[in-house]
Design an enzyme around this catalytic site. Structure first.
Site, PDB file in Angstrom:
ATOM      1  CE  LYS A   1       6.047  -1.214  10.604  1.00  0.00           C
ATOM      2  NZ  LYS A   1       6.036  -2.684  10.347  1.00  0.00           N
TER       3      LYS A   1
ATOM      4  CE  LYS B   1      -4.068  -2.017   2.064  1.00  0.00           C
ATOM      5  NZ  LYS B   1      -5.268  -1.822   2.843  1.00  0.00           N
TER       6      LYS B   1
END
Ligand code: ATR
Length: 265
Positions: free
Chosen positions: A154, A65
């Site tokens: 992250k 994505k």
């Protein structure tokens, strides 16, 4: 015959071909929709197939994505904000990248089921779909969004983009009205996320973006503890419907029959 695909890796769990082929039939569209399991090195050639009109449109799923973005000519505002593309097509010689996950998530939560306004939300995971969930939650007016991810970096990267979120170490707990699993833990029926027992209070709403299996171990446990639960099926259906509308300019039918058909696997 027009050709559509979903690309990702792994794709075993994807119901995208099933739902799009169902809608093709229902709307008498002469097209096919298939799965293509790719690796990073395939992306460039795949984009060429779209440019050459060999493939009319594609859904992009884990883990591409974000990786697909460098090949896109024009990003929609949603795709730009989420830095995540799940729907692509050609328009006037440009590859357009769009994001229908935000709308899919937003539309999956019916106010009569749960009103997220002013709620505290704990998100598990900081992968490809998490930015779309964060943006959807913002649109719903939640009070606080806390993100925890096994790889803390992250989650901190997400905080650089969405300064309003809070970040917790993996395994730490925070009081939340809503807990959303965006990790891939649960895709395998034996997977289980270790969560502190204190989080399973009966007034907590558990949402898992996973829709296959229908009930992850997280949702099973939450249900046993008397919590309200929702899986990712309505998010999946709503994002698929928004992709379908983007490609064919037809809003497809979403009803009980479709849901039954998808669950019948
Ligand atoms: P990507 O990480 O490439 O974006 P993803 O499928 O979109 O892939 O995201 C997977 C998510 O599930 C991540 O949040 C991942 O955590 P890490 O960032 O630490 O990899 C999480 N995840 C996958 N397996 C996990 C596990 N066994 N325990 C906890 N989290 C896990």
């Amino acid at each position: 015959m027009k050709k559509y695909v979903v690309i990702g890796n792994p794709l075993d769990h994807s119901l995208s071909p099933k739902i799009h082929n169902f809608w093709f039939q229902e709307n008498k569209i002469n097209a096919t929709y298939n799965k293509e399991t790719l690796v990073d090195e395939d992306l460039e050639n795949f984009i060429k197939m779209i440019k050459d009109k060999k493939i009319e449109g594609a859904n992009i799923t884990v883990p591409f994505k974000e990786k697909i973005i460098k090949f896109i000519d024009i990003l929609s505002d949603e795709a730009k904000n989420a830095n995540s593309v799940n729907t692509i097509y050609m328009s006037e010689n440009n590859i357009i990248g769009h994001n229908t996950d935000i709308a899919g998530f937003y539309l999956s939560l019916k106010p009569e089921t749960i009103n997220l306004k002013n709620k505290n939300v704990l998100i598990l995971g900081a992968g490809g779909v998490t930015p779309s969930i964060i943006l959807g939650l913002r649109m719903m007016g939640v009070k606080k969004i806390i993100v925890t991810n096994r790889t803390k970096d992250k989650a901190l990267k997400l905080k650089e983009r969405f300064g309003f979120i809070e970040v917790l170490n993996w395994g730490e707990t925070a009081k939340a009205n809503v807990i959303i699993n965006t990790t891939s833990v649960g895709l395998d029926k034996t997977d289980e996320i270790q969560l502190d027992e204190s989080l399973f209070t009966s007034d907590t709403f558990f949402y898992d973006v996973i829709y296959n299996p229908k009930e992850t171990n997280l949702l099973k446990k939450a249900k046993n503890k008397g919590c309200m639960v929702q899986n990712g099926l309505m998010m999946f259906i709503n994002q698929a419907a928004a992709s379908f509308k983007t490609w064919h300019n037809i809003m497809p039918n979403v009803d009980k029959n479709l849901i039954k058909f998808l669950q019948n696997d």
